[in-house]
Enzyme design. Structure first.
Site, mmCIF file in Angstrom:
data_model
loop_
_atom_site.group_PDB
_atom_site.id
_atom_site.type_symbol
_atom_site.label_atom_id
_atom_site.label_comp_id
_atom_site.label_asym_id
_atom_site.label_seq_id
_atom_site.Cartn_x
_atom_site.Cartn_y
_atom_site.Cartn_z
ATOM 1 N N ASP A 141 0.899 -1.233 -0.182
ATOM 2 C CA ASP A 141 0.292 -0.011 0.120
ATOM 3 C C ASP A 141 0.835 1.370 0.082
ATOM 4 O O ASP A 141 2.263 1.208 0.353
ATOM 5 C CB ASP A 141 -0.674 0.053 1.324
ATOM 6 C CG ASP A 141 -2.021 -0.949 1.173
ATOM 7 O OD1 ASP A 141 -2.125 -1.700 0.054
ATOM 8 O OD2 ASP A 141 -2.478 -1.425 2.492
HETATM 9 N N1 URA Z 1 -1.409 -5.932 3.735
HETATM 10 C C1 URA Z 1 -1.960 -4.797 3.636
HETATM 11 O O1 URA Z 1 -2.786 -4.444 4.281
HETATM 12 N N2 URA Z 1 -1.055 -3.870 3.137
HETATM 13 C C2 URA Z 1 0.117 -4.136 2.532
HETATM 14 O O2 URA Z 1 0.680 -2.822 2.102
HETATM 15 C C3 URA Z 1 0.603 -5.264 2.532
HETATM 16 C C4 URA Z 1 -0.068 -6.316 3.046
#
Ligand code: URA
Length: 266
Positions: free
Chosen positions: A136
């Site tokens: 993310d």
């Molecule tokens: N899980 C998440 O919620 N975000 C990420 O960036 C990676 C795994």
């Protein structure tokens, strides 16, 4: 309703030319992608060069970026012979918060791809860099890049169960019952999660090791047990552990790719 299958453009081009253009392995590659994979030039530049008539295959100008390439074909760009033999490269990046792992940048915050390219050595700028999975925008930590889409498939395949270790600072302090639910698997809106590793590193810091990679999975799992994530960091993928400062990158050794990620091309 049956989903309409779209024929890939390389396959359409291969059919127009006949099956002899497929590689002996039976796995065709198309010209712009092969140039990006071999480090001649990144895919978008390769597509432009091909359309401009700057690329020849066995002495004939090829203007179709999706033209299949045969093993052993002689490729020239601007008259210069270029090899399509491509070593498998893998890079580790310590992703800072704020950059998106998308080709497009709807929010205008900048992509990790642009960010990486600004920092690569000139010898690596000719490659098309593909991210092995996603993080993310606000997640920091280990993000792998490669020039070889087989390594992307290997790293993201739902069947392979490559472990990914995350460290999440959360709201509140998860109790043993919450940790047990994370370990045993819980049901999210897109189905049950696989068993996971979960332990506390501090009262509000959870180490979570997943063998799958669904969208926002860590955040959704921790929210489901009542402890929303405040910050999230990935510190390992398979046997490869992040060991460089934030905002830097390094090349993975062949052994890290083979043993750490369990990837053997071919
Ligand atoms: N899980 C998440 O919620 N975000 C990420 O960036 C990676 C795994």
């Amino acid at each position: 309703m049956a989903r309409k299958q779209r024929t890939p453009r390389w396959l359409e081009a291969a059919r127009r030319r006949g099956a002899e253009d497929l590689q002996p392995s039976g796995k065709p590659d198309w010209l712009a992608r092969a140039l990006g994979k071999a480090g001649v030039m990144p895919r978008a530049q390769a597509e432009a060069a091909i359309r401009e008539g700057r690329v020849t295959l066995d002495g004939r100008v090829e203007r179709e970026p999706f033209a299949p390439v045969r093993a052993g074909v002689e490729v020239r760009v601007d008259g210069q012979m270029r090899s399509l033999d491509a070593p498998v490269w893998a890079l580790m990046l310590h992703k800072p918060a704020g950059r998106v792992v998308h080709g497009s940048d709807a929010e205008g915050v900048g992509t990790v791809f642009e960010w990486l390219r600004e920092r690569l050595t000139p010898a690596l700028l000719g490659y098309e860099w593909l991210a092995v999975g996603r993080l993310d925008r606000d997640t920091t930590g280990l993000l792998l890049f490669t020039n070889d889409e087989r390594l992307v498939r290997h790293g993201t395949s739902p069947e392979r169960h490559l472990a990914k270790r995350y460290v999440a600072a959360v709201e509140g302090t998860p109790d043993e019952a919450a940790l047990r639910r994370l370990r045993e698997g819980l049901v999210l809106e897109d189905g049950p999660t696989r068993p996971a590793g979960a332990r506390l590193r501090a009262p509000d810091v959870v180490e979570l090791t997943l063998t799958e990679g669904r969208h926002h999975q860590v955040k959704r799992m921790l929210a489901a047990v009542g402890h929303p994530v405040r910050t999230l960091h990935r510190e390992a993928v398979g046997g490869v552990t992040l060991d460089i400062p934030e905002g830097t990158w390094r090349r993975l050794e062949d052994d890290e790719v083979a043993r750490g990620l369990g990837f053997a091309p071919g």
